[in-house]
Design a protein around this motif. Structure first.
Motif, PDB file in Angstrom:
ATOM      1  N   MET A  81     -54.547  28.912  73.921  1.00 61.21           N
ATOM      2  CA  MET A  81     -55.046  28.787  72.568  1.00 61.21           C
ATOM      3  C   MET A  81     -56.526  29.165  72.539  1.00 61.21           C
ATOM      4  O   MET A  81     -57.290  28.796  73.440  1.00 61.21           O
ATOM      5  CB  MET A  81     -54.882  27.347  72.056  1.00 61.21           C
ATOM      6  N   LEU A  82     -56.935  29.901  71.514  1.00 60.21           N
ATOM      7  CA  LEU A  82     -58.338  30.249  71.308  1.00 60.21           C
ATOM      8  C   LEU A  82     -58.802  29.675  69.978  1.00 60.21           C
ATOM      9  O   LEU A  82     -58.114  29.807  68.972  1.00 60.21           O
ATOM     10  CB  LEU A  82     -58.527  31.762  71.299  1.00 60.21           C
ATOM     11  N   SER A 100     -50.612  26.569  78.005  1.00 62.16           N
ATOM     12  CA  SER A 100     -51.159  26.513  79.362  1.00 62.16           C
ATOM     13  C   SER A 100     -52.680  26.451  79.386  1.00 62.16           C
ATOM     14  O   SER A 100     -53.278  26.414  80.459  1.00 62.16           O
ATOM     15  CB  SER A 100     -50.697  27.737  80.156  1.00 62.16           C
ATOM     16  N   GLY A 101     -53.286  26.459  78.218  1.00 59.35           N
ATOM     17  CA  GLY A 101     -54.739  26.390  78.193  1.00 59.35           C
ATOM     18  C   GLY A 101     -55.279  26.322  76.778  1.00 59.35           C
ATOM     19  O   GLY A 101     -54.562  26.568  75.806  1.00 59.35           O
ATOM     20  N   TYR A 102     -56.560  25.968  76.672  1.00 59.27           N
ATOM     21  CA  TYR A 102     -57.223  25.892  75.378  1.00 59.27           C
ATOM     22  C   TYR A 102     -58.685  26.246  75.607  1.00 59.27           C
ATOM     23  O   TYR A 102     -59.417  25.502  76.260  1.00 59.27           O
ATOM     24  CB  TYR A 102     -57.097  24.494  74.792  1.00 59.27           C
ATOM     25  N   GLN A 125     -55.872  26.144  82.092  1.00 52.49           N
ATOM     26  CA  GLN A 125     -57.241  26.509  81.772  1.00 52.49           C
ATOM     27  C   GLN A 125     -57.708  25.796  80.505  1.00 52.49           C
ATOM     28  O   GLN A 125     -57.156  25.987  79.434  1.00 52.49           O
ATOM     29  CB  GLN A 125     -57.350  28.024  81.585  1.00 52.49           C
ATOM     30  N   ILE A 126     -58.732  24.963  80.660  1.00 50.24           N
ATOM     31  CA  ILE A 126     -59.290  24.212  79.533  1.00 50.24           C
ATOM     32  C   ILE A 126     -60.793  24.449  79.495  1.00 50.24           C
ATOM     33  O   ILE A 126     -61.465  24.374  80.522  1.00 50.24           O
ATOM     34  CB  ILE A 126     -59.038  22.692  79.683  1.00 50.24           C
ATOM     35  N   SER A 127     -61.334  24.726  78.308  1.00 47.37           N
ATOM     36  CA  SER A 127     -62.778  24.855  78.163  1.00 47.37           C
ATOM     37  C   SER A 127     -63.445  23.570  78.635  1.00 47.37           C
ATOM     38  O   SER A 127     -62.978  22.467  78.329  1.00 47.37           O
ATOM     39  CB  SER A 127     -63.131  25.105  76.696  1.00 47.37           C
ATOM     40  N   PRO A 128     -64.554  23.660  79.385  1.00 42.71           N
ATOM     41  CA  PRO A 128     -65.250  22.446  79.841  1.00 42.71           C
ATOM     42  C   PRO A 128     -65.599  21.490  78.706  1.00 42.71           C
ATOM     43  O   PRO A 128     -65.482  20.281  78.840  1.00 42.71           O
ATOM     44  CB  PRO A 128     -66.509  23.001  80.513  1.00 42.71           C
ATOM     45  N   THR A 172     -60.900  23.003  84.809  1.00 43.80           N
ATOM     46  CA  THR A 172     -60.941  24.295  84.121  1.00 43.80           C
ATOM     47  C   THR A 172     -60.823  25.470  85.078  1.00 43.80           C
ATOM     48  O   THR A 172     -60.727  26.614  84.643  1.00 43.80           O
ATOM     49  CB  THR A 172     -62.240  24.456  83.320  1.00 43.80           C
ATOM     50  N   GLY A 173     -60.860  25.201  86.381  1.00 43.70           N
ATOM     51  CA  GLY A 173     -60.708  26.278  87.359  1.00 43.70           C
ATOM     52  C   GLY A 173     -62.012  26.792  87.938  1.00 43.70           C
ATOM     53  O   GLY A 173     -62.013  27.767  88.695  1.00 43.70           O
TER      54      GLY A 173
END
Length: 219
Positions: A81-82, A100-102, A125-128, A172-173
């Motif tokens: 998601m963006l 799977s991420g935002y 993947q998640i934004s910090p 977040t990787g």
């Protein structure tokens, strides 16, 4: 080659995103652009992308709803998601439904490409900023905290504020050097903190950290 479908109704943004991705990475290719949720669902079925970058706000229905429909048809597609904003309800709903991420739209092209590559290998993947907000919302030490979560995740309260921040960045990787740059710390300081986190949480690697974070997000 990682095949991408971009979903966004803002022509300038999505074209710029396409150019950035293909200009910076030779292992990523944009196979289609959808301008709304209905088109995203249709193109996902037709094109079978590996990864979809999905805008949260679309003209016909939300990106979260599109995500639910797409994953019900093909759960192997990874959807990120963006959004311009770290909106709690959309973040939680998207992750609960299988995203799977935002990530926030202000992410740099190089960071986005790194996130897509990590995502393709199975890392969430998640934004910090979003990760920190989700975690702080549950563990802010106030009476608002959710009792069930507090009871099941007492391990998180053993971490200091700095350790919680690093925990969120690990999820977040980011690697040690990236975390050091982000927090303006010496890399050895980051290593020492991560070692303490591993010891406190009784884990041995980053994968187990992410597994613990998933328990927080999906509870």
């Amino acid at each position: 080659m990682i095949r991408l479908l971009l979903v966004d109704d803002q022509p300038l943004f999505v074209e710029s995103l396409k150019m950035s991705i293909e200009g910076y990475a030779d292992d990523l290719t944009v196979i289609g652009i959808a301008k709304d949720g209905a088109a995203a669902v249709r193109m996902a079925a037709e094109l079978k992308p590996d990864v979809i970058l999905m805008d949260v706000h679309l003209p016909d229905f939300s990106g979260v709803q599109a995500t639910e429909q797409i994953l019900s048809q093909d759960p192997t597609i990874r959807i990120v998601m963006l959004s311009t904003y770290d909106e709690d309800e959309y973040v939680k709903d998207a992750l609960r439904l299988g995203a799977s991420g935002y990530l926030l739209k202000d992410i740099s092209p190089t960071e986005l490409i790194a996130a897509i590559r990590a995502l393709h290998t199975g890392l969430v993947q998640i934004s910090p900023k979003i990760a920190a907000k989700l975690i702080n919302a549950m563990y802010d030490g106030t009476s608002e905290r959710i009792p069930e979560v507090s009871a099941n995740f007492e391990w998180f309260d053993t971490l200091t504020a700095r350790e919680k921040e690093i925990f969120g960045l690990i999820v977040t990787g980011l690697d040690n050097n990236q975390i050091a740059d982000r927090l303006q710390l010496a890399e050895q300081t980051v290593r020492n903190n991560i070692s303490t986190i591993y010891s406190k949480l009784e884990v041995k690697d980053r994968f187990e950290i992410i597994q613990l974070a998933n328990k927080i997000r999906y509870h």
